[in-house]
Design an enzyme around this catalytic site. Structure first.
Site: not given
Ligand code: NAI
Length: 398
Positions: A50, A75, A141, A237
């Site tokens: 999402s 969400e 996630l 990190y």
């Molecule tokens: P975000 O917070 O934008 O998105 C997280 C997603 O997980 C959302 O769709 C949310 O609804 C879903 N979610 C959370 N808990 C849930 C649950 N219990 N059940 C179902 N859905 C659930 O996160 P982001 O930053 O896009 O992170 C995604 C991945 O990318 C993570 O593994 C993060 O470590 C990785 N990542 C992020 C970077 C960054 O700079 N933001 C860099 C490299 C990797």
């Protein structure tokens, strides 16, 4: 009529503009369409679909390769005029509407992905209405808590250093301040809990359940987004609790590779670049790294938002002819961030920052703040305001 207010607490966005969220999704779709079509998967399951990386992946695959998608996320919808729900709720709806206009299946499951029931519901749907099998499973996630589906115990992750405390500069977007933060080292229990929440256990459980149910095609691919970072953020990190969780994903990728061997499947860790997301904004010190890094990368023309990065990953690397792997087989689209000149300039820039200049032209604070605002539907390019009622928002369906 509703008034949409950008309400920020610390670095957490509480307000949402549903119309802005929709426009932001449409802008990302335009980005992908302007790049043209590419050959890729046709049936995709995205866990964490999402927002940010998961949403960008879904958009690239649907509008780039014409994939039908299932998105799982956690969400909240609108309750009343004071509680309009979360941005991801509106992103899910905007995505489905746009995908359905193109004749694509876009099924949204809003539920706890960590539970057994969630997995079963998705499996039932794949079997009954999604053609029986998926060819790509994206695990994107990010969560602060997880309830173990076997024991019912709930674990909370901690973003902490390991061994020694870390002291460094941090930003508060609510007050627009730059200050010194101290991050305490985690206890062994906190490290273990963070691995339990953000490590690869749930990814492996998903893949086991999907394999057992026979809903994976021969040659299935599953991706998981990691972050390794650099010496500029290693102390909090890569060398901290989150780094341990990411290392656990590396291990679980091996298990999944063994699990999928007989169907020629593959688990791919994708080391993604630093981007502005709900999850990354609350990592101590990380926004300071970002405002330095983005400035250097924007000047070089290499700064990417989640849609730019994910579209490049799938279009050019995974389903294209420009993949770059490291010695242990991880895909490395983060090589633009890790470029030695980029890192040297970022280090130099960050060392000059103080309360007076952190939000000046010297840095990319403006870019970071705009990207952060975009996540909740504010400061969105092409946004047109109009009157909306709570009833109208409540009528929107997933
Ligand atoms: P975000 O917070 O934008 O998105 C997280 C997603 O997980 C959302 O769709 C949310 O609804 C879903 N979610 C959370 N808990 C849930 C649950 N219990 N059940 C179902 N859905 C659930 O996160 P982001 O930053 O896009 O992170 C995604 C991945 O990318 C993570 O593994 C993060 O470590 C990785 N990542 C992020 C970077 C960054 O700079 N933001 C860099 C490299 C990797």
């Amino acid at each position: 009529m509703l008034e949409f207010k950008q309400n920020i607490r610390g670095n957490v966005a509480l307000g949402v503009n549903p119309l802005g969220c929709k426009q932001e999704v449409l802008n990302q779709i335009d980005y992908v369409k302007n790049k043209g079509a590419y050959q890729g998967p046709k049936k995709v399951l995205i866990i964490g679909a999402s927002s940010s990386y998961g949403l960008a992946t879904r958009i690239s695959l649907a509008f780039g390769t014409g994939a039908d998608t299932i998105g799982v996320s956690f969400e909240k919808g609108p309750k009343n005029e004071k509680n309009l729900g979360t941005a991801g709720w509106y992103n899910n709806i905007a995505f489905r509407e746009a995908a359905e206009k193109e004749g694509l299946i876009a099924k949204n499951f809003v539920q706890d992905a960590f539970s057994h029931e969630s997995k079963q519901e998705v499996i039932d749907y794949i079997k009954s209405e999604f053609g029986g099998k998926v060819d790509l499973v994206v695990y994107s996630l990010a969560s602060g808590r997880r309830t173990d589906p076997e024991t019912g115990e709930t674990y909370t992750s901690s973003i902490k250093a390991i061994g020694e405390p870390v002291v460094g500069p941090h930003i508060n977007m609510q007050n627009q301040t730059f200050y010194t933060e101290t991050l305490e080292p985690a206890t062994d229990q906190e490290i273990a809990n963070t691995v339990k929440v953000m490590g690869g256990e749930d990814w492996e459980l998903w893949m086991k359940a999907l394999k057992e149910a026979d809903v994976l095609v021969d040659g299935v691919l599953t991706t998981n987004y990691s972050y390794l970072g650099t010496e500029l953020n290693h102390s909090y990190y890569g060398g901290g609790t989150l780094g341990r969780a990411k290392a656990d994903c590396d291990e679980k990728a091996q298990n999944i590779n063994e699990l999928l061997a007989d169907i020629n499947g593959k688990a791919q860790i994708v080391v993604a670049t630093a981007v502005t997301t709900k999850a990354s904004s609350v990592i101590p010190f990380f926004p300071v790294y970002c405002i330095g890094l983005y400035k250097v990368m924007s000047d070089k023309g290499t700064h990417e938002t989640p849609i730019m990065h994910q579209d490049r990953i799938y279009r050019e690397m995974i389903y294209g002819n420009k993949p770059e792997y490291d010695a242990v087989g991880r895909l490395r689209p983060d090589n633009w961030e890790l470029d030695s000149d980029t890192q040297a300039k970022t280090k130099e820039l960050i060392s000059q920052l103080n309360e007076e200049n952190f939000n000046s032209d010297l840095t990319a604070y403006d870019i970071f703040y705009k990207e952060f605002s975009n996540l909740s539907g504010f400061m969105v390019d092409g946004y047109v305001d109009r009157d909306v009622t709570i009833e109208e928002l409540k009528e929107l369906t997933l």
